[in-house]
Design a protein around this motif. Sequence first.
Motif, PDB file in Angstrom:
ATOM      1  N   TYR A  39       0.850  -1.202   0.000  1.00  0.00           N
ATOM      2  CA  TYR A  39       0.000   0.000   0.000  1.00  0.00           C
ATOM      3  C   TYR A  39       0.882   1.248   0.000  1.00  0.00           C
ATOM      4  N   THR A  40       0.368   2.288  -0.648  1.00  0.00           N
ATOM      5  CA  THR A  40       1.005   3.597  -0.590  1.00  0.00           C
ATOM      6  C   THR A  40       0.091   4.506   0.218  1.00  0.00           C
ATOM      7  N   VAL A  41       0.620   5.130   1.236  1.00  0.00           N
ATOM      8  CA  VAL A  41      -0.183   6.004   2.081  1.00  0.00           C
ATOM      9  C   VAL A  41       0.422   7.405   2.061  1.00  0.00           C
ATOM     10  N   GLU A  42      -0.346   8.332   1.568  1.00  0.00           N
ATOM     11  CA  GLU A  42       0.102   9.732   1.467  1.00  0.00           C
ATOM     12  C   GLU A  42       1.513   9.790   0.869  1.00  0.00           C
ATOM     13  N   ASP A  43       1.663   9.086  -0.250  1.00  0.00           N
ATOM     14  CA  ASP A  43       2.903   9.068  -1.032  1.00  0.00           C
ATOM     15  C   ASP A  43       4.056   8.314  -0.385  1.00  0.00           C
ATOM     16  N   ASN A  44       3.806   7.675   0.726  1.00  0.00           N
ATOM     17  CA  ASN A  44       4.847   6.841   1.325  1.00  0.00           C
ATOM     18  C   ASN A  44       4.597   5.400   0.891  1.00  0.00           C
ATOM     19  N   HIS A  45       5.603   4.826   0.205  1.00  0.00           N
ATOM     20  CA  HIS A  45       5.414   3.519  -0.431  1.00  0.00           C
ATOM     21  C   HIS A  45       5.796   2.385   0.512  1.00  0.00           C
ATOM     22  N   GLY A  46       5.264   2.409   1.686  1.00  0.00           N
ATOM     23  CA  GLY A  46       5.679   1.435   2.705  1.00  0.00           C
ATOM     24  C   GLY A  46       6.761   2.082   3.552  1.00  0.00           C
ATOM     25  N   ASP A  47       7.928   2.292   2.949  1.00  0.00           N
ATOM     26  CA  ASP A  47       8.972   3.081   3.603  1.00  0.00           C
ATOM     27  C   ASP A  47       8.495   4.520   3.754  1.00  0.00           C
ATOM     28  N   ARG A  48       9.178   5.246   4.628  1.00  0.00           N
ATOM     29  CA  ARG A  48       8.810   6.649   4.796  1.00  0.00           C
ATOM     30  C   ARG A  48       9.547   7.484   3.749  1.00  0.00           C
ATOM     31  N   ASP A  49       9.299   7.156   2.476  1.00  0.00           N
ATOM     32  CA  ASP A  49      10.054   7.840   1.422  1.00  0.00           C
ATOM     33  C   ASP A  49       9.578   9.263   1.196  1.00  0.00           C
ATOM     34  N   ALA A  50       8.314   9.556   1.472  1.00  0.00           N
ATOM     35  CA  ALA A  50       7.823  10.924   1.275  1.00  0.00           C
ATOM     36  C   ALA A  50       8.034  11.790   2.522  1.00  0.00           C
ATOM     37  N   ASP A  51       7.631  11.287   3.675  1.00  0.00           N
ATOM     38  CA  ASP A  51       7.679  12.111   4.887  1.00  0.00           C
ATOM     39  C   ASP A  51       9.014  12.047   5.620  1.00  0.00           C
ATOM     40  N   GLY A  52       9.822  11.074   5.293  1.00  0.00           N
ATOM     41  CA  GLY A  52      11.101  10.973   5.984  1.00  0.00           C
ATOM     42  C   GLY A  52      10.905  10.856   7.479  1.00  0.00           C
ATOM     43  N   LEU A  53      11.772  11.525   8.244  1.00  0.00           N
ATOM     44  CA  LEU A  53      11.685  11.426   9.698  1.00  0.00           C
ATOM     45  C   LEU A  53      10.925  12.611  10.294  1.00  0.00           C
ATOM     46  N   ALA A  54      10.143  13.295   9.461  1.00  0.00           N
ATOM     47  CA  ALA A  54       9.308  14.384   9.977  1.00  0.00           C
ATOM     48  C   ALA A  54       7.969  13.828  10.446  1.00  0.00           C
ATOM     49  N   ALA A  55       7.340  14.523  11.387  1.00  0.00           N
ATOM     50  CA  ALA A  55       5.990  14.134  11.789  1.00  0.00           C
ATOM     51  C   ALA A  55       5.045  14.354  10.607  1.00  0.00           C
ATOM     52  N   TRP A  56       4.008  13.496  10.505  1.00  0.00           N
ATOM     53  CA  TRP A  56       3.051  13.597   9.402  1.00  0.00           C
ATOM     54  C   TRP A  56       2.079  14.756   9.649  1.00  0.00           C
ATOM     55  N   HIS A  57       1.439  15.168   8.583  1.00  0.00           N
ATOM     56  CA  HIS A  57       0.348  16.155   8.642  1.00  0.00           C
ATOM     57  C   HIS A  57       0.814  17.465   9.271  1.00  0.00           C
ATOM     58  N   GLY A  58       2.065  17.819   9.055  1.00  0.00           N
ATOM     59  CA  GLY A  58       2.553  19.080   9.612  1.00  0.00           C
ATOM     60  C   GLY A  58       2.655  19.076  11.120  1.00  0.00           C
ATOM     61  N   GLY A  59       2.867  17.932  11.707  1.00  0.00           N
ATOM     62  CA  GLY A  59       2.901  17.810  13.162  1.00  0.00           C
ATOM     63  C   GLY A  59       3.967  18.680  13.815  1.00  0.00           C
ATOM     64  N   ASP A  60       5.104  18.840  13.138  1.00  0.00           N
ATOM     65  CA  ASP A  60       6.169  19.657  13.740  1.00  0.00           C
ATOM     66  C   ASP A  60       5.727  21.122  13.859  1.00  0.00           C
ATOM     67  N   THR A  61       5.012  21.587  12.848  1.00  0.00           N
ATOM     68  CA  THR A  61       4.486  22.956  12.896  1.00  0.00           C
ATOM     69  C   THR A  61       3.411  23.093  13.968  1.00  0.00           C
ATOM     70  N   LEU A  62       2.598  22.070  14.097  1.00  0.00           N
ATOM     71  CA  LEU A  62       1.561  22.087  15.133  1.00  0.00           C
ATOM     72  C   LEU A  62       2.197  22.263  16.511  1.00  0.00           C
ATOM     73  N   VAL A  63       3.278  21.542  16.760  1.00  0.00           N
ATOM     74  CA  VAL A  63       3.963  21.677  18.053  1.00  0.00           C
ATOM     75  C   VAL A  63       4.517  23.096  18.206  1.00  0.00           C
TER      76      VAL A  63
END
Length: 913
Positions: free
Chosen positions: A509-533
């Motif tokens: 499955y691909t979820v929000e452009d991540n193809h299993g691995d975190r290839d899209a979001d990397g080690l950042a929090a999803w959904h702008g979580g870092d900005t939310l904090v």
Amino acid sequence: MEFPSGLRSLSLVLLVASSAFASVLQRRDPVPDGYVAAPYYPAPYGGWSDEWSDSYAKAVDMVSNMTLAEKVNITAGPCVGNTGSVPRLGFPQLCLQDGPLGVRTTDNITAFPAGITTGATWDKDLIYQRGVAIGKEFRGKGANFYLGPVVGALGRKPRGGRNWEGFGADPVLQAIAGAETIRGAQEQGVIATLKHLIGNEQELYRMYNLLQQAYSSNIDDRTLHELYLWPFAEGVHAGVGSIMTAYPAVNGSADSQNSYLINGLLKEELGFQGLVMTDWLAQISGVASALAGLDMSMPGDTIGNNIPLTGLSDWQYELTRSVLNGSVPVDRLNDMATRVVATWYQLGQDQDYPPPNFSSNTADAVGPLYPGAVVSPIGVVNQYVNVQDDHWKVAKQVAQEAITLLKNNGSMLPLSTSSSLFVFGTDSQADPNGINSCTDKSCNHGLVGMGWGSGSANYPYLDDPISSLRRKATNVTYYDTDTFPSVETPTEDDVAIVFINSDSGENSYTVEDNHGDRDADGLAAWHGGDTLVQNAAAEYSNVVVVVHTVGPITMESWIDLPSVKAVLVAHLPGQEAGDSLTEVLYGEVSPSGHLPYSIPVSEDDYPDSVGLVSTPTLSQIQDTYSEGLYIDYRYLNKAGTKPRFAFGHGLSYANFSFSNATITRVTELSTLPPARDPKPISPVAALNTTLPPAAEAYYPVGFVAIWRYLYSWLSDIEADAAYAIGAAGEETYPYPEGYSSEQRTDVTAAGGASGGNAALWDVAYTISVTITNEAAAASASSSNSNSSSPNTNANTNANTNTTDTTAAATTAFAGKAVAQAYVQFPTDISYDTPIIQLRDFAKTATLAAGESATVELTLTRKDVSVWDVMQQNWVVPSTTGRYSVWLGQASDALGTVCYSDTLSCESGVEGPV
Ligand SMILES: *[C@@H]1O[C@H](CO)[C@@H](O)[C@H](O)[C@H]1NC(C)=O
Ligand SMILES: *[C@@H]1O[C@H](CO)[C@@H](O)[C@H](O)[C@H]1NC(C)=O
Ligand SMILES: *[C@@H]1O[C@H](CO)[C@@H](O)[C@H](O)[C@H]1NC(C)=O
Ligand SMILES: *[C@@H]1O[C@H](CO)[C@@H](O)[C@H](O)[C@H]1NC(C)=O
Ligand SMILES: *[C@@H]1O[C@H](CO)[C@@H](O)[C@H](O)[C@H]1NC(C)=O
Ligand SMILES: *[C@@H]1O[C@H](CO)[C@@H](O)[C@H](O)[C@H]1NC(C)=O
Ligand SMILES: CC(=O)N[C@H]1CO[C@H](CO)[C@@H](O)[C@@H]1O
């Protein structure tokens, strides 16, 4: 294990198309020099280990009565996730079921915390108890095989999609947790399946398909032994019944037919007596995989050319043919069948083991009995057996004991129940569309309690944090958003709790452009979580961050903000996400989890080789493990790079000190382990190896085959033709280089028992240390830098800002402490070794204020050895030199050390890194 029905109709079309791609599939880049999958033939027989001898005696007896078609039938499945049976002799179909954290695709089960959460507890007994509960649920559902635990992916790549199914980025943490899980599950009679052997460290390009070969994980021999094979050796030592190969290749040879891995390492060196199966649709050849030591093809369909569910198989009728025409020696099939039957006996499944009472294919009570077939008889397929018992308790305890307090400035935590709470982030609540609304959790809506893919399970319910907070707190305001809303001006006392997450899973499955691995979001929090904090921290003076995550996330954009006072990593808690967390937030329980990986300052702190690999061409991707032994903290320590939070880090509300450490030499070590026992003759050798008559392969007279069902029979004409070739000795199979059919007598010195030479488990040293909950003295002692004081440096962030008068400053908290033991090899040896390597750990019971406990840690011969590639053996590089055994509560907080040469220990010392 389920295939979308669209795929089934597509499959024939693609089958026709696939031959056009055959030449594409042949292309591959060369494996770099020095990485070799040396041929190892033939497959060693099982049955020579004492612990398995009764089971093999019974199995050989049964297999001796089987026909060719019967033996073949139990090596692959006619339906998704089941083997064939031998009704004539009372050998049943065996049901194989995902997944590592609970019985997948069914109901009335417990959704346990994931492997990564379990590893973060650092509690051997609790890990074992989770295994017991999982084993009971698989047995209760009638599943013969539990397709877990996972120790590969090991966690080499921080972005790797399935790291969360395993226990953490360290071979010893994986090994101990894997072995405890195996013991717990197998004591219930369930066959555990340790997976995935080996080199499945990323999801992208993991599978052979029409266009491309799977990537090749190129691993040198020492790294293979000291990191990736290590947890498998420990699992074999623990008696695991089954091992699953991985999708990719190692050193250029596909894992499902890699004779070096299966025959050489697993069956010879590790002395594995159970059965080896493929991952689902990972088999890419018939004869080659049989010769390379594969015993079971799952689910049995072919992907060779290259489409599932066509009713075609690389084995079943093809394996029957291959034996009859002489390509696959009869003794290899005898060994395959005996390994399957012996494993069934070894786990006691011949005694009242329940048949499956659920279906992976439908939640309806009544459905097709053979869902892989187009036309199937209908019957009762789901009995909705409730197997949950009180397993929620162990699930909750694992979820809770994993919670890792990274930071707690000003004794922000625990919270007072009178604080007004302002909660931000969709991750604090269950998916509003339904807790199981996305297939295999292939979406990120609401709380991330597990990753996605075949390692997931259905939630029976989900205790989410927001509901639990509402039950406990006097006043909760919830902002159901990942974008910071406009809020009323907070007071100084208001507390904001911000929930963020990071997700990953299987490449299916691909979820929000991540193809299993975190290839899209990397080690950042999803959904702008870092900005939310960051935005919450700009408004509120007291911010608590809760992270649900599959692995490390980087925190630099907010971790040092003055109002970010506390950070908890709750990992992937499964169904018990709520109270497990809030009891920690409110101080009913002290946090006691520790990171099962490092949290780096930046992903760039790691070498490029542990990034995701891809290639613009269609050739085979080479994923070369050039960092060798140096992954996670081993790499950061060597590079002299401080992580933000070190491997093993985790704070408590209590304040623990280590004292009275002692080291005892138990076994005097020689450089090489004592010679292994000679290898006994296997009872499999007694089975008849004469070419069986063709009649053993004929379809029963009048038999009506179901289309797409896989059978081990051949038509009379086909069977006779194959037999004629075999009987005449005219088979022309192109045997691989190094092939022989004679059982080898040149056994490896490193082998000899389950897991390797039995002497590798000799205890070399025991270390004991007393851990004291320093009670009310906590705040004072951690500001005390007197070097003669006990080691308290694991807690340097805890309870040190005592200006406010929250509960922590005045109350003495009870809590559980973790002792971690890392070995540092003598400095004057000729082997390059990581500065420190985890070798053992122990968690105390809950210690009341002022209470102490003494824990014992052990170092085996293997723990103080290196794998010598020239000698092909485990070598103690110095028998008289100084091994330093570092003890503490994190890999960067090791204030106690014991020395192997003087047998003395010191506390209050500077750690090695
Ligand atoms: C196999 O056959 C032998 C000889 O007929 C018989 O004694 C034995 O009980 C059979 N074993 C099984 C498991 O069927
Ligand atoms: C193979 O297994 C299937 C499913 O259990 C069974 O129906 C069939 O009779 C078996 N074949 C043989 C040769 O025993
Ligand atoms: C709860 O908190 C909100 C926001 O601070 C406030 O408006 C409300 O009066 C509080 N309710 C109670 C019952 O304290
Ligand atoms: C220190 O440890 C030793 C060995 O475990 C034990 O005999 C002794 O009683 C301990 N002393 C204290 C003060 O805990
Ligand atoms: C071995 O199998 C062959 C072929 O089925 C048969 O002719 C022979 O009698 C068997 N030998 C024994 C000792 O059972
Ligand atoms: C104490 O709090 C201050 C301000 O939040 C922070 O800068 C400092 O790092 C904290 N001290 C410790 C030891 O965590
Ligand atoms: C206790 C429990 O969860 N029971 C469930 C078992 O599965 C059936 C079918 O999904 C449900 O209806 C029950 O509620």
